[in-house]
Design an enzyme around this catalytic site. Structure first.
Site, PDB file in Angstrom:
ATOM      1  N   HIS A 131      37.735  38.448  41.240  1.00  0.00           N
ATOM      2  CA  HIS A 131      37.243  38.382  40.038  1.00  0.00           C
ATOM      3  C   HIS A 131      36.116  37.370  39.897  1.00  0.00           C
ATOM      4  O   HIS A 131      36.098  36.625  40.391  1.00  0.00           O
ATOM      5  CB  HIS A 131      38.211  38.159  38.797  1.00  0.00           C
ATOM      6  CG  HIS A 131      37.652  38.487  37.518  1.00  0.00           C
ATOM      7  ND1 HIS A 131      36.951  37.504  36.938  1.00  0.00           N
ATOM      8  CD2 HIS A 131      37.890  39.391  36.569  1.00  0.00           C
ATOM      9  CE1 HIS A 131      36.941  38.136  35.504  1.00  0.00           C
ATOM     10  NE2 HIS A 131      37.424  39.255  35.360  1.00  0.00           N
ATOM     11  N   GLN A 211      45.900  38.837  36.836  1.00  0.00           N
ATOM     12  CA  GLN A 211      46.498  40.222  36.776  1.00  0.00           C
ATOM     13  C   GLN A 211      47.741  40.400  37.385  1.00  0.00           C
ATOM     14  O   GLN A 211      48.603  41.661  37.221  1.00  0.00           O
ATOM     15  CB  GLN A 211      45.412  40.903  37.862  1.00  0.00           C
ATOM     16  CG  GLN A 211      45.268  42.291  37.506  1.00  0.00           C
ATOM     17  CD  GLN A 211      44.928  42.822  36.357  1.00  0.00           C
ATOM     18  OE1 GLN A 211      45.365  43.378  35.561  1.00  0.00           O
ATOM     19  NE2 GLN A 211      43.907  42.176  35.796  1.00  0.00           N
TER      20      GLN A 211
END
Ligand SMILES: *Cc1c(COP(=O)(O)O)cnc(C)c1O
Length: 414
Positions: A131, A211
């Site tokens: 990310h 996540q």
């Protein structure tokens, strides 16, 4: 202070669980909402919402400073939440859990802390699956220090190439930072092996658990990880609160990032000495209600059971994958053998945004775009994907609705 959870779910009763999430029964564009954007943020159950309102209704006060009763109650609840987080992630001490505003903030605390100790030519290793919030702070650090950023490559399945990782490691490597689970593809990375190999060359490791946290319980001591970071809003908690776990030895060495109230031991105009952990990293009035609610969110998911959640989500993943694969021209990105319930896909000749817009008109919330992971999109040479990400409160019927809506969208677009 209200109790955080009265019900015990066993085995998982999804219809009952859904009643805890009032938002799931609203309509969008005249259709029942199907919320499949859980990788961006999860929904919040009443048990967590109630904890937040209870705080503001009954014991809102600043913590760690007042002698009065409200301040003591708020401090106790906040510190109890820290201990819940400590237990959940199996940290050795509560003071190894630093409250932050979220994953991005946590990573910036660590990256800034290395600005003084890194030297020109030192090497940092990131993965191709990250990310942006686990890329950009480190690039800024490299600009400041002259350190060099190296990238672990991935293959078409979205799996990191461990042999390549081993080649990148050397005594120049100071830090490795990798996500536990990729938000764009759902790949679960072999973090235990990544950490072991980094430690073998004397490097430290930060794992971005944003996540992973809703699906996999990380045991920071078993992993022997130096830093593990996450955000509460991905696991049924509110936005604006997260954690930085750091090993005591690592956090003691890391200089503080922000100066202010709460983080000092003594201040004179000549010199300030910093407070002990965790306060050294918690300058200013924190998100008190958020911290308490983070603890309540962990209670909520632990009452359902992380194993039950993972098993059910795996069924949703398999069901959704099989249904999508039947659609002609549809390609799924991210086919790692180990993945969480994230399905990123495109349909030949159609822009992901167009699919997402029509699905939204039909009440289906998916994410489209690069998912803050542009390097992954560049690897596949695509502008982005449509991403459906499932949570334990989603159902097989909702997946059926998405498939019906998707077929309608494709008829309109093809
Ligand atoms: C969501 C997410 C982030 C960013 O979290 P914030 O809460 O926006 O700071 C970072 N990494 C991964 C893998 C994520 O899924």
């Amino acid at each position: 202070m209200g109790s955080t959870l009265d019900l015990i779910y066993s085995p998982m009763d999804v219809q009952k669980i859904r009643k805890d999430f009032p938002i799931l029964s609203r309509e969008v564009n005249g259709r029942p909402l199907v919320y499949f954007d859980n990788a961006a943020t999860s929904q919040t159950p009443l048990q967590v919402i109630d904890v937040i309102t209870d705080y503001y209704k009954n014991y809102n006060a600043n913590i760690h400073r007042g002698v009065h009763a409200l301040s003591q109650e708020a401090t106790d609840a906040y510190e109890a939440a820290r201990q819940k987080i400590q237990k959940h992630f199996n940290a050795a001490h509560p003071f190894e859990i630093i409250f932050t505003s979220g994953t991005t903030h946590s990573i910036n605390i660590v990256s800034n802390g290395y600005a003084q100790s890194l030297q020109k030519g030192d090497e940092l290793i990131v993965s191709a699956l990250e990310h942006h919030s686990n890329i950009v702070p480190w690039q800024m650090l490299c600009e400041k220090t002259g350190a060099i950023l190296k990238v672990i490559p991935m293959n078409q399945q979205g799996v990191l190439l461990m042999e390549e990782y081993e080649k990148l490691l050397s005594d120049k490597t100071k830090l490795v930072f990798v996500n536990h689970v990729s938000n764009a593809l759902g790949t679960v990375n072999p973090i235990k092996a990544i950490i072991e190999k980094a430690h073998a060359v004397g490097a430290q490791v930060l794992i971005d658990g944003a996540q992973a946290s809703p699906h996999i319980r990380a045991d920071v001591q078993a992993l022997d990880v130096d830093y593990y970071v996450t955000s509460a809003h991905k696991l049924c908690g509110p936005t604006g609160i997260g954690m930085l776990y750091g090993k005591e030895s690592a956090l003691k060495r890391l200089p503080p990032y922000q100066g202010g109230g709460e983080m000092i031991a003594e201040v004179t105009f000549e010199k300030t000495t910093y407070a002990d952990l965790p306060h050294k990293f918690e300058a200013g009035t924190p998100n008190i209600a958020g911290g308490i609610a983070f603890g309540a969110a962990l209670d909520y998911i632990n009452n359902i059971g992380m194993d039950q959640i993972a098993a059910y989500e795996e069924e949703l993943l398999q069901y959704g994958t099989a249904a999508l694969e039947k659609i002609p021209g549809l390609k799924i990105y991210g086919t790692a053998p180990q993945k969480t319930a994230v399905i990123s896909f495109n349909v030949e000749g159609i822009h992901p945004y167009d699919i997402g817009s029509i699905l939204d008109k039909l009440g289906i919330a998916v994410r489209t775009g690069h998912h803050c992971a542009q390097p992954i999109m560049d690897y596949y040479q695509i502008p982005g994907t449509v991403r459906a990400s499932f949570s334990f409160y989603n159902t097989f019927e909702e997946i059926d609705s998405m498939i019906v809506a998707l077929k309608k969208a494709l008829e309109m677009l093809q």
